[in-house]
Design a protein around this motif. Structure first.
Motif, PDB file in Angstrom:
ATOM      1  N   VAL A   1       0.867  -1.200   0.000  1.00  0.00           N
ATOM      2  CA  VAL A   1       0.000   0.000   0.000  1.00  0.00           C
ATOM      3  C   VAL A   1       0.898   1.243   0.000  1.00  0.00           C
ATOM      4  O   VAL A   1       2.067   1.177   0.376  1.00  0.00           O
ATOM      5  CB  VAL A   1      -0.922   0.041   1.247  1.00  0.00           C
ATOM      6  CG1 VAL A   1      -1.866  -1.159   1.264  1.00  0.00           C
ATOM      7  CG2 VAL A   1      -0.128   0.117   2.540  1.00  0.00           C
ATOM      8  N   ASP A   2       0.317   2.363  -0.409  1.00  0.00           N
ATOM      9  CA  ASP A   2       1.079   3.612  -0.281  1.00  0.00           C
ATOM     10  C   ASP A   2       0.813   4.217   1.097  1.00  0.00           C
ATOM     11  O   ASP A   2       0.099   3.620   1.913  1.00  0.00           O
ATOM     12  CB  ASP A   2       0.767   4.567  -1.441  1.00  0.00           C
ATOM     13  CG  ASP A   2      -0.666   5.102  -1.396  1.00  0.00           C
ATOM     14  OD1 ASP A   2      -1.332   5.026  -0.321  1.00  0.00           O
ATOM     15  OD2 ASP A   2      -1.139   5.592  -2.430  1.00  0.00           O
TER      16      ASP A   2
ATOM     17  N   GLU B   1      -0.970   6.474   2.067  1.00  0.00           N
ATOM     18  CA  GLU B   1      -2.374   6.821   2.339  1.00  0.00           C
ATOM     19  C   GLU B   1      -3.235   5.563   2.459  1.00  0.00           C
ATOM     20  O   GLU B   1      -4.452   5.669   2.634  1.00  0.00           O
ATOM     21  CB  GLU B   1      -2.921   7.731   1.235  1.00  0.00           C
ATOM     22  CG  GLU B   1      -2.115   9.004   1.018  1.00  0.00           C
ATOM     23  CD  GLU B   1      -1.812   9.734   2.335  1.00  0.00           C
ATOM     24  OE1 GLU B   1      -2.748   9.911   3.141  1.00  0.00           O
ATOM     25  OE2 GLU B   1      -0.626  10.073   2.560  1.00  0.00           O
ATOM     26  N   GLY B   2      -2.618   4.380   2.298  1.00  0.00           N
ATOM     27  CA  GLY B   2      -3.365   3.141   2.477  1.00  0.00           C
ATOM     28  C   GLY B   2      -3.983   2.609   1.202  1.00  0.00           C
ATOM     29  O   GLY B   2      -4.729   1.634   1.237  1.00  0.00           O
ATOM     30  N   ARG B   3      -3.691   3.251   0.049  1.00  0.00           N
ATOM     31  CA  ARG B   3      -4.230   2.744  -1.216  1.00  0.00           C
ATOM     32  C   ARG B   3      -3.416   1.525  -1.652  1.00  0.00           C
ATOM     33  O   ARG B   3      -2.180   1.550  -1.610  1.00  0.00           O
ATOM     34  CB  ARG B   3      -4.162   3.826  -2.286  1.00  0.00           C
ATOM     35  CG  ARG B   3      -5.226   4.909  -2.101  1.00  0.00           C
ATOM     36  CD  ARG B   3      -5.032   6.033  -3.105  1.00  0.00           C
ATOM     37  NE  ARG B   3      -3.764   6.719  -2.857  1.00  0.00           N
ATOM     38  CZ  ARG B   3      -3.651   8.009  -2.505  1.00  0.00           C
ATOM     39  NH1 ARG B   3      -4.737   8.771  -2.353  1.00  0.00           N
ATOM     40  NH2 ARG B   3      -2.472   8.545  -2.300  1.00  0.00           N
ATOM     41  N   ILE B   4      -4.115   0.463  -2.088  1.00  0.00           N
ATOM     42  CA  ILE B   4      -3.413  -0.752  -2.508  1.00  0.00           C
ATOM     43  C   ILE B   4      -2.636  -0.486  -3.791  1.00  0.00           C
ATOM     44  O   ILE B   4      -3.179   0.009  -4.776  1.00  0.00           O
ATOM     45  CB  ILE B   4      -4.403  -1.913  -2.709  1.00  0.00           C
ATOM     46  CG1 ILE B   4      -5.041  -2.281  -1.356  1.00  0.00           C
ATOM     47  CG2 ILE B   4      -3.684  -3.142  -3.289  1.00  0.00           C
ATOM     48  CD1 ILE B   4      -6.043  -3.403  -1.418  1.00  0.00           C
ATOM     49  N   VAL B   5      -1.337  -0.821  -3.763  1.00  0.00           N
ATOM     50  CA  VAL B   5      -0.450  -0.649  -4.915  1.00  0.00           C
ATOM     51  C   VAL B   5      -0.278  -1.983  -5.631  1.00  0.00           C
ATOM     52  O   VAL B   5      -0.261  -2.056  -6.854  1.00  0.00           O
ATOM     53  CB  VAL B   5       0.914  -0.097  -4.435  1.00  0.00           C
ATOM     54  CG1 VAL B   5       1.915  -0.057  -5.582  1.00  0.00           C
ATOM     55  CG2 VAL B   5       0.750   1.272  -3.787  1.00  0.00           C
TER      56      VAL B   5
ATOM     57  N   ARG C   1      -7.152  -7.975   0.863  1.00  0.00           N
ATOM     58  CA  ARG C   1      -7.298  -6.794   1.726  1.00  0.00           C
ATOM     59  C   ARG C   1      -6.142  -6.732   2.721  1.00  0.00           C
ATOM     60  O   ARG C   1      -5.813  -7.751   3.348  1.00  0.00           O
ATOM     61  CB  ARG C   1      -8.562  -6.905   2.571  1.00  0.00           C
ATOM     62  CG  ARG C   1      -9.843  -6.569   1.888  1.00  0.00           C
ATOM     63  CD  ARG C   1     -10.914  -6.586   2.999  1.00  0.00           C
ATOM     64  NE  ARG C   1     -12.248  -6.700   2.440  1.00  0.00           N
ATOM     65  CZ  ARG C   1     -13.316  -6.953   3.163  1.00  0.00           C
ATOM     66  NH1 ARG C   1     -13.201  -7.152   4.481  1.00  0.00           N
ATOM     67  NH2 ARG C   1     -14.501  -7.025   2.605  1.00  0.00           N
TER      68      ARG C   1
ATOM     69  N   THR D   1      -3.906  -1.535   9.326  1.00  0.00           N
ATOM     70  CA  THR D   1      -2.996  -0.806   8.435  1.00  0.00           C
ATOM     71  C   THR D   1      -2.936   0.699   8.749  1.00  0.00           C
ATOM     72  O   THR D   1      -1.826   1.263   8.814  1.00  0.00           O
ATOM     73  CB  THR D   1      -3.388  -1.065   6.966  1.00  0.00           C
ATOM     74  OG1 THR D   1      -3.298  -2.485   6.731  1.00  0.00           O
ATOM     75  CG2 THR D   1      -2.443  -0.342   6.005  1.00  0.00           C
TER      76      THR D   1
END
Lengths: 231, 231, 231, 231
Positions: free
Chosen positions: B61-62, B64-68, B73, B78
């Motif tokens: 994740v980045d 900000e918690g966005r999945i990369v 999940r 997180t």
């Protein structure tokens, strides 16, 4: 096999056995041994995990702590071990651990009371706690002074009959005629500390009667011993 | 091997090691790590058993918690991990467990007192308990607010010298310069919590003397450290 | 594979897992499951060691306890399991153990208090203790009456949110939507009993705050749950 | 296979199982068995590690303790075992350990109270503590006198329904109809001692109600027993 090579193997085995006996977390413990000629001490290298430890990793030092053989730094506790070897000629092995129950008594600054025959079979009375080092002593060389502290504590005690001590706020040191025997005493110490801890939770403690203590010591140690096999 | 791939392997290993160290029951724990460039965090997927965990299951994740990268999940915790990475630039790994003895202190809402050198070797003083989140904070985002709570608690504490905290009624969070180091600190935390728990059962506690605490910290950490091997 | 054959496998696996999770000594525990059509219950045979247990040893009984398939006697606790299946249509599995810490609370006749989020993740409040059976009830059929006692205790409680109970002077019963899920709840119960036991040793207990309990329940269970993987 | 050979195998297995069940540290425990014709007792040799124990190491002695077969010394506790075999014709096996929780009660000189059905399934009431041996008795033959002490303690107790005893400041002796059954009773004893220890930590204890104790004894033992498989 040479005297040094045998010692390195025995000390490596004893260090690895710390894990098998549940006496260590991470790298919190070390066993050493001395050659029969008492000029070389073999000890665990500092901070090396037990499962990776091989005989050639064991560091050989002289009684002043100078490295004689080995590519790694010896345990930071080496000066404590050496102080015992220099002063106590019959001691052939020393084990230091932070095993949980013995360490709880060390942290509580309470001797481990002799509450039963399990204890009496291995330690002829309470396992004592030394006094704490002064700031001056720590500055003068923490690990070597710790060794002197143990010697001081046993000036009027029988180190052969009570082969273990607790350092206040720290943990136990244990000894024996060989590295393997010091390890065995460390295993016994942790077990009797566990027993004492759980016994004290049940009510006021009753020390073992002197005649029972004496019987268990004498049937296992000394001239008339009849425990184990004839050798 | 790429930076991301190395991190995924390291984080997978650290999560699986939670079981070997006896720190987790069911799926109650997670380890994360961050890339040296500090743009990608690798973390355990939510609710996946450790024994089935493979590097490709680790979620990237980045900040900000966005999945990369990843099909699963990420851990529900997180946002707590990310809050620490965003605020603390030297932290490279975070471990969260419900390990028994550390959690008992968290549930008792009692800091883990520094009663000995085992503790002092790893944590330079008591391991603190944060305050509890308010209902409003929980509504505003429970896991992210938990991260802010930890930052608040360490505003006037030294996070490098005490790399762990207890959440009241919950459990510990632990950190380190890498994922593996945060795991090692979590192992140490559980061990010293066990020691403290058993020590308190033996009587009123005696904190470790400042000169002993300082000696153990300085021989293991900082400029003059002499524990372990030269690197 | 047939419905019965699948159930037998699942129940065999769950019984064997009791050992892996450290929940049983000797043969002191049993897991059962019921078919989706709710006419057949599969349960451990009485007194058979877990390591020798094979799917064909699992006994199939109807809801009145009559053996439908199997050469061995079913667990003596079968009537207790059946009472729950008959009354609670959503329950698909039941686990009974004498796991140490849960049993200590049962013997102390004290509910397991909800002191933290580990507990709240699995049980939405204290785990209750039933009343004791009267001599007349024991004479009327001990195991079946034990089942009725559990139903009585949950008449005004939410069995889905607190899927476990303690029998006074005896041990826990735990349930779930499948045999595997009832086992998982039994693992969680033992862990939170251990945590509570050790927490109570540290001082007067503080129950978890209602807003934290609610948050942990809702993030893991119910409509807005976000723990684990989407299914 | 001959009667002696079968017994040697069974006694070797039971001694090795002490380790698997976590009942022994170092070499602190021994199991014996007697032939159906009650003329030969097989027992562990003194001080031999369990993992090296083979059937041919097991020592055969007559009821006066004279070695009939075997190259090793029998356990130092042999005279205690023999005293039980001579006096109690239905006892076929004896187990002596220093298992932790049972030994804590022995050291606290407190009977293990019957607090639950786990206990009642195996022991029909409190497990008693004998009186201590006098110095004169120790001098007259410590191990044989220990055996007489156990017989004295059970003069007005039912040894079949409570097949275990605690020696004050020492540890338990346990018996059964075979060596394997005495081992099983030793496993049960340690488990119920652990449960009692942890229960007493939670508050004042409540003994199990007589009608529940009786029910658990009778469903497992005696004429109307329905636990386990028909034989």
């Amino acid at each position: 096999m040479s005297e040094r090579s045998q010692l390195r193997d025995a000390v490596c085995d004893a260090n690895r056995a710390l894990v098998a006996h549940g006496l260590v977390t991470l790298t919190w413990g070390n066993v050493s041994g001395i050659t029969p000629s008492r000029d070389i001490v073999a000890i665990k290298p500092s901070g090396v995990p037990y499962e990776r430890l091989r005989p050639h990793d064991i560091v050989l030092v002289d009684l002043e702590g100078r490295i004689v053989e080995g590519d790694l730094r010896p345990s930071t506790d080496t000066p404590t071990h050496l102080a015992l070897y220099r002063a106590w000629p019959e001691v052939g092995g020393v084990t230091h651990t932070h095993s949980p129950y013995a360490t709880m008594f060390a942290q509580a600054r309470t001797p481990i009371p002799c509450l039963g025959t399990t204890h009496a079979d291995h330690f002829a009375g309470d396992v004592p706690v030394t006094r704490q080092l002064t700031p001056e002593e720590v500055d003068a060389g923490y690990e070597a002074q710790t060794g002197l502290l143990i010697l001081e504590c046993f000036r009027h005690r029988d180190r052969s009959r009570v082969p273990a001590v607790l350092l206040p706020g720290h943990a136990p040191f244990v000894w024996g005629v060989t590295a393997a025997k010091s390890l065995e005493n460390a295993v016994a110490l942790e077990a009797i500390a566990h027993l004492a801890h759980g016994t004290l939770a049940l009510g006021p403690h009753v020390p073992i009667e002197p005649h029972i203590l004496h019987k268990h010591q004498s049937r296992k140690h000394g001239a008339g011993a009849y425990y184990g096999q004839a050798t």
